[in-house]
Structure formats: structure tokens, C-alpha cells
Design a protein around this motif. Structure first.
Motif, PDB file in Angstrom:
ATOM      1  N   SER A  42      -0.050   3.930  -5.873  1.00 44.78           N
ATOM      2  CA  SER A  42      -1.162   3.797  -6.808  1.00 44.78           C
ATOM      3  C   SER A  42      -0.949   4.808  -7.925  1.00 44.78           C
ATOM      4  O   SER A  42      -0.074   5.675  -7.833  1.00 44.78           O
ATOM      5  CB  SER A  42      -2.501   4.044  -6.103  1.00 44.78           C
ATOM      6  OG  SER A  42      -2.607   5.393  -5.707  1.00 44.78           O
ATOM      7  N   GLU A  52      -0.098  -1.193   7.463  1.00 39.51           N
ATOM      8  CA  GLU A  52      -0.443  -0.341   6.334  1.00 39.51           C
ATOM      9  C   GLU A  52      -1.756  -0.759   5.662  1.00 39.51           C
ATOM     10  O   GLU A  52      -2.187  -0.142   4.702  1.00 39.51           O
ATOM     11  CB  GLU A  52       0.681  -0.321   5.310  1.00 39.51           C
ATOM     12  CG  GLU A  52       0.959  -1.621   4.595  1.00 39.51           C
ATOM     13  CD  GLU A  52       2.138  -1.490   3.640  1.00 39.51           C
ATOM     14  OE1 GLU A  52       1.898  -1.224   2.453  1.00 39.51           O
ATOM     15  OE2 GLU A  52       3.282  -1.633   4.081  1.00 39.51           O
ATOM     16  N   VAL A  59       1.885   6.680  -1.303  1.00 38.30           N
ATOM     17  CA  VAL A  59       0.889   5.663  -1.624  1.00 38.30           C
ATOM     18  C   VAL A  59       1.223   5.111  -3.002  1.00 38.30           C
ATOM     19  O   VAL A  59       1.407   5.869  -3.955  1.00 38.30           O
ATOM     20  CB  VAL A  59      -0.534   6.242  -1.607  1.00 38.30           C
ATOM     21  CG1 VAL A  59      -1.540   5.187  -2.046  1.00 38.30           C
ATOM     22  CG2 VAL A  59      -0.886   6.752  -0.215  1.00 38.30           C
ATOM     23  N   TRP A  82      -8.237  -3.636  -4.120  1.00 40.38           N
ATOM     24  CA  TRP A  82      -7.358  -4.670  -3.580  1.00 40.38           C
ATOM     25  C   TRP A  82      -7.951  -6.065  -3.710  1.00 40.38           C
ATOM     26  O   TRP A  82      -7.218  -7.050  -3.660  1.00 40.38           O
ATOM     27  CB  TRP A  82      -6.991  -4.342  -2.133  1.00 40.38           C
ATOM     28  CG  TRP A  82      -5.897  -3.319  -2.129  1.00 40.38           C
ATOM     29  CD1 TRP A  82      -6.026  -1.978  -2.322  1.00 40.38           C
ATOM     30  CD2 TRP A  82      -4.495  -3.577  -2.021  1.00 40.38           C
ATOM     31  NE1 TRP A  82      -4.795  -1.371  -2.326  1.00 40.38           N
ATOM     32  CE2 TRP A  82      -3.829  -2.326  -2.138  1.00 40.38           C
ATOM     33  CE3 TRP A  82      -3.734  -4.720  -1.826  1.00 40.38           C
ATOM     34  CZ2 TRP A  82      -2.447  -2.211  -2.074  1.00 40.38           C
ATOM     35  CZ3 TRP A  82      -2.354  -4.607  -1.756  1.00 40.38           C
ATOM     36  CH2 TRP A  82      -1.729  -3.364  -1.880  1.00 40.38           C
ATOM     37  N   ILE A 115      -5.263   5.942  -1.862  1.00 39.18           N
ATOM     38  CA  ILE A 115      -5.604   4.546  -1.559  1.00 39.18           C
ATOM     39  C   ILE A 115      -7.000   4.257  -2.103  1.00 39.18           C
ATOM     40  O   ILE A 115      -7.945   5.002  -1.840  1.00 39.18           O
ATOM     41  CB  ILE A 115      -5.567   4.288  -0.047  1.00 39.18           C
ATOM     42  CG1 ILE A 115      -4.154   4.530   0.497  1.00 39.18           C
ATOM     43  CG2 ILE A 115      -6.014   2.865   0.274  1.00 39.18           C
ATOM     44  CD1 ILE A 115      -4.062   4.491   2.006  1.00 39.18           C
ATOM     45  N   VAL A 155       0.843  -1.195   0.000  1.00 43.24           N
ATOM     46  CA  VAL A 155       0.000   0.000   0.000  1.00 43.24           C
ATOM     47  C   VAL A 155       0.879   1.245   0.000  1.00 43.24           C
ATOM     48  O   VAL A 155       0.658   2.183  -0.773  1.00 43.24           O
ATOM     49  CB  VAL A 155      -0.940   0.019   1.223  1.00 43.24           C
ATOM     50  CG1 VAL A 155      -1.764   1.310   1.240  1.00 43.24           C
ATOM     51  CG2 VAL A 155      -1.877  -1.180   1.205  1.00 43.24           C
ATOM     52  N   PRO A 187      -9.253   1.213  -1.658  1.00 38.61           N
ATOM     53  CA  PRO A 187      -9.384  -0.100  -1.014  1.00 38.61           C
ATOM     54  C   PRO A 187     -10.093  -1.135  -1.877  1.00 38.61           C
ATOM     55  O   PRO A 187      -9.689  -2.303  -1.903  1.00 38.61           O
ATOM     56  CB  PRO A 187     -10.198   0.209   0.255  1.00 38.61           C
ATOM     57  CG  PRO A 187      -9.978   1.652   0.512  1.00 38.61           C
ATOM     58  CD  PRO A 187      -9.825   2.292  -0.823  1.00 38.61           C
ATOM     59  N   VAL A 190      -8.666  -1.708   3.307  1.00 43.58           N
ATOM     60  CA  VAL A 190      -7.891  -2.629   2.473  1.00 43.58           C
ATOM     61  C   VAL A 190      -8.002  -4.066   2.993  1.00 43.58           C
ATOM     62  O   VAL A 190      -8.147  -5.011   2.216  1.00 43.58           O
ATOM     63  CB  VAL A 190      -6.411  -2.190   2.400  1.00 43.58           C
ATOM     64  CG1 VAL A 190      -5.554  -3.264   1.732  1.00 43.58           C
ATOM     65  CG2 VAL A 190      -6.281  -0.884   1.638  1.00 43.58           C
TER      66      VAL A 190
END
Length: 410
Positions: free
Chosen positions: A295, A327, A293, A305, A300, A272, A302, A332
Motif C-alpha cells: 500500500s 493474507e 504490505v 479493498w 493495511i 495484500v 481493509p 480484507v
């Protein structure tokens, strides 16, 4: 944190083999988790246990110390040092040759001590990420690291034989770098793999196994080590979102590791956060601002995931490293748990199945957003929608016998 992570499917945790950290190790064991033992990558990064048997071997046989590219032999053993600061590097030709048995016995004694500090350990974790000329696999060295090793006369004699060079070939350090760069690199890979084989045997003879990590594209090393028996752990996809684009990348790597080298059930990796300092100093004021982060947009997400974990497990088929349970924030853990729910129910297919993406046809969806795993009489068709809007797709399963039953799974 440990119980929550176990509930969403995580089951193994790294723990340093220090007596003073037994509280953490016992907490893992009491919650039902398993250990991957750690101790500074001892001894493959050199001896990291100052009071251990490998260090004593170096003390007793100082000719085992390596010679660096700089010409220096660092053969002084400090009275005190943190293991990460120790520089007690051995000559690989010495420990795989004349002192092979002594080296094996020393590693075994040290590993016996490490395993004794971890009540639920199955594996010792070793991180290689080492290159013969510098610290990176991603570019050719223009200047060798002064700490590249080993350039002793024995290693050079062995290299001369390995590369089938003339007796009068110039094997000065500079000439090896300038004119035998790749040859030396591959020679060193073969030595590295042999050193690692001794560490693996020491662990195996104690009833334990090795969890082994290095770069996905560490091709020369992986080929040299193709027969070593360890649990292979790659940084796939590593620092990027496990999306359709990375699906292609992961599959390309698997053509090498699975199809060429014959390795299956490889552990992947997805974090993450990436800490700028590697220190994880969350106790510092505003310490989280040092984190990135990982991504595409720096936020984030979630819900992604679930499909990220499913993609990784459908491709590498051996597990996933999630770095740190602390994390797993912003939901997540829930979505990792949703992925685990699917994978656990069809574990045999995810673990033993063969990828046969061509067994599904559709006008609306295709690889890399349509994957197929098949094992014996079971087939899983995985369809991924990474967009915000719902999609309606029609698929056709090929090569069916006519009496199959389908089940939709969300």
C-alpha cells in the motif's frame, strides 16, 4: 480458510499436481472450489517432471536439448531433482519442427498425469515471465544471460530466414546480441508462442484449458501470441493500490490488450502482502516481518479493498488473483465480499459491458473516479471517493430514453 474465502467470492485455487498434496486438492473440491493446476510451468520453462514423457523425449532424442548463449548444452539428466531445480531445456526450433508431434504427445501424457491428481481442475496455470536475453522486461540487456537460448545452428538458420539476412551474415552469438538484438527478440517471441500453442492443444485435447500469466507490458510476446486461446492473466495493477492513479495505468494497458489485440475478460491481480523471500515461511519465528504490505503507506487498509476490487473488475472484466487466502487479514475478506456482492448482482454488465465513461457528466466528479459500464439495457455508474471525507456529487446520465429506473447501490 477455504470456506471463508468461498463465502466472500473467491472460487478458484492453485494446487500443485503432486499425489502427496491430494489432501489440499480434496479440501478445495469438498468445499466447492475449483482448481488451477500447477507443476513448475512444465514444459514451457523446460521439462520440470523428471519422470515424465517430455523428459523421456529428451533422453531418447538428445539433439533436442538447447544450446545456451554460453555455448553450453546441458544434456545431463539427473537421477533425482526437485522440479524447480531441473534444467532440462529444449530447443524451440526442434520441438516446433521435426519433433513437433512427439513433443505434443509427451506433453499430453504429462498433463494427463497432472490432471489425474486434481479432482476439480479446470485449468493448468502457466507463468511465462521469460525474456529472450535476460530475466527482465523492464530494461534492455547490457550483457546477455549465459542461459539465454537457443543458439544452435538450426535456430540460427531459422533466424536467418525469418529476418531475411544474407547467407554470409555473421550469426555468432555476440554479433546477434550486438547487432540483431530486437530482431532476435521478436524471432524468439514467435518461437515461444508456437511452443505454447502445442501445450495449449495438449491441454485442450484433454478437455482442459490454460490460465496464462506474464507481464502486462510483455508487448512483443503478446503480439506474437495474439491468436492463442488461453485465459489471459496480467499483473494489473500488481504491486500497487488499485486507485485513481492506477485506473489510468490499467486503462492504458487495456488499450493494447483489448483494443489492439482484441482480448477481453482478462484476469487482474492485487496482493495484500509481498513476501521478501517468496517463501511464505510463516512458520518461522517473526516470519511475517519479512513481508511488505503493498500500500502507499505500508499499512493495511481493509476498507479500500471494496473499491479496489470493483475498479479492477470494471476494467479487466475477467476476475482477480488475490495471491493467498491466508493474507486476507484485518477485515480484507469482508470488503472483498462487499465488492463481490455488487459484481455478482450485475455480473453480465461487469463481464460483457463496454466502458462508456463519457455517458456521465458532473461538475464534482470525473474520470478516473467516475466509470461507466453499459450492456444492453443496463448501465452501471461507478463513483469512487478515496478520501476520508464524505462528498456530495450531482451526476447527469446522457443518452437516456426517458423510461429508465435508477437504483443506488452502496
Amino acid at each position: 480458510q477455504i470456506k471463508d474465502s468461498l463465502n466472500c467470492g473467491m472460487d478458484s485455487y492453485t494446487a500443485y499436481a503432486y499425489p502427496q498434496l491430494n489432501r489440499w486438492a480434496k479440501a478445495i473440491a469438498n468445499a466447492g472450489g475449483k482448481h488451477l493446476g500447477l507443476y513448475g510451468n512444465h514444459p514451457i520453462w523446460g521439462s520440470k517432471y523428471l519422470k515424465g514423457a517430455v523428459t523421456q523425449l529428451l533422453r531418447d532424442k538428445p539433439e533436442i536439448f538447447c544450446v545456451y548463449f554460453s555455448g553450453i548444452r546441458k544434456d545431463q539428466i539427473p537421477e533425482k531433482s526437485h522440479e524447480h531445480l531441473l534444467e532440462l531445456q529444449f530447443c524451440p526450433s526442434q520441438v516446433t519442427g521435426k519433433f513437433r508431434n512427439e513433443f505434443y504427445e509427451a506433453i499430453r501424457k504429462d498433463y494427463e498425469y497432472f490432471f489425474g491428481n486434481l479432482p476439480a481442475v479446470d485449468y493448468l496455470f502457466l507463468n511465462w515471465e521469460q525474456e529472450p536475453w535476460n530475466t527482465s522486461i523492464y530494461r534492455k540487456s547490457t550483457t546477455p544471460s549465459p542461459d539465454a537460448f537457443c543458439f544452435c545452428n538450426l535456430c540460427k538458420d531459422n533466424f536467418r530466414k525469418w529476418a531475411k539476412l544474407a547467407a554470409d551474415a555473421d550469426l555468432s552469438n555476440e554479433n546477434i546480441f550486438n547487432n540483431f538484438y530486437e530482431e532476435w527478440r521478436n524471432f524468439k517471441y514467435s518461437l515461444d508462442a508456437d511452443v505454447h500453442s502445442i501445450a495449449i492443444k495438449a491441454a485442450n485435447d484433454l478437455g482442459k484449458k490454460i490460465y496464462f500469466y506474464s507481464w502486462s507490458n510483455h508487448y512483443g510476446y503478446w503480439e506474437a501470441a495474439k491468436d492463442l486461446q488461453y485465459k489471459l492473466f496480467l499483473g494489473l495493477p500488481g504491486n500497487s493500490t488499485a486507485d485513481a492513479r492506477q485506473q489510468i495505468t490499467m486503462d492504458d494497458y487495456m488499450k493494447f490488450h483489448r483494443d489492439k489485440l482484441g482480448r477481453r475478460n482478462i484476469v487482474g491481480q492485487r496482493f495484500v502482502f509481498f513476501p521478501q523471500t517468496y517463501g511464505w515461511r510463516t512458520d518461522n519465528k517473526e516470519g511475517w516481518l519479512k513481508f511488505n504490505v503493498m500500500s502507499d503507506d505500508g499499512y493495511i487498509h481493509p476498507e479500500t479493498w471494496k473499491w479496489q476490487v470493483v475498479r479492477i473488475l470494471a476494467t479487466l472484466q475477467g476476475g482477480i488473483d488475490l495471491q493467498k487466502i491466508t493474507e486476507m487479514v484485518s477485515g480484507v475478506k469482508y470488503y472483498v465480499g462487499e465488492a463481490t456482492r455488487l459484481i455478482a448482482e450485475y455480473e453480465d454488465v461487469f463481464y460483457h459491458g463496454e466502458r462508456k465513461d463519457s455517458l456521465v457528466q458532473s461538475a464534482q466528479i470525473a474520470y478516473p473516479n467516475a466509470l461507466v459500464l453499459q450492456h444492453e439495457k443496463q448501465r452501471i455508474v461507478l463513483l469512487f471517493n478515496e478520501g476520508k471525507d464524505a462528498k456530495t456529487v450531482t451526476i447527469k446520465n446522457l443518452q437516456l430514453k426517458g423510461n429508465e429506473k435508477a437504483k443506488a447501490y452502496y
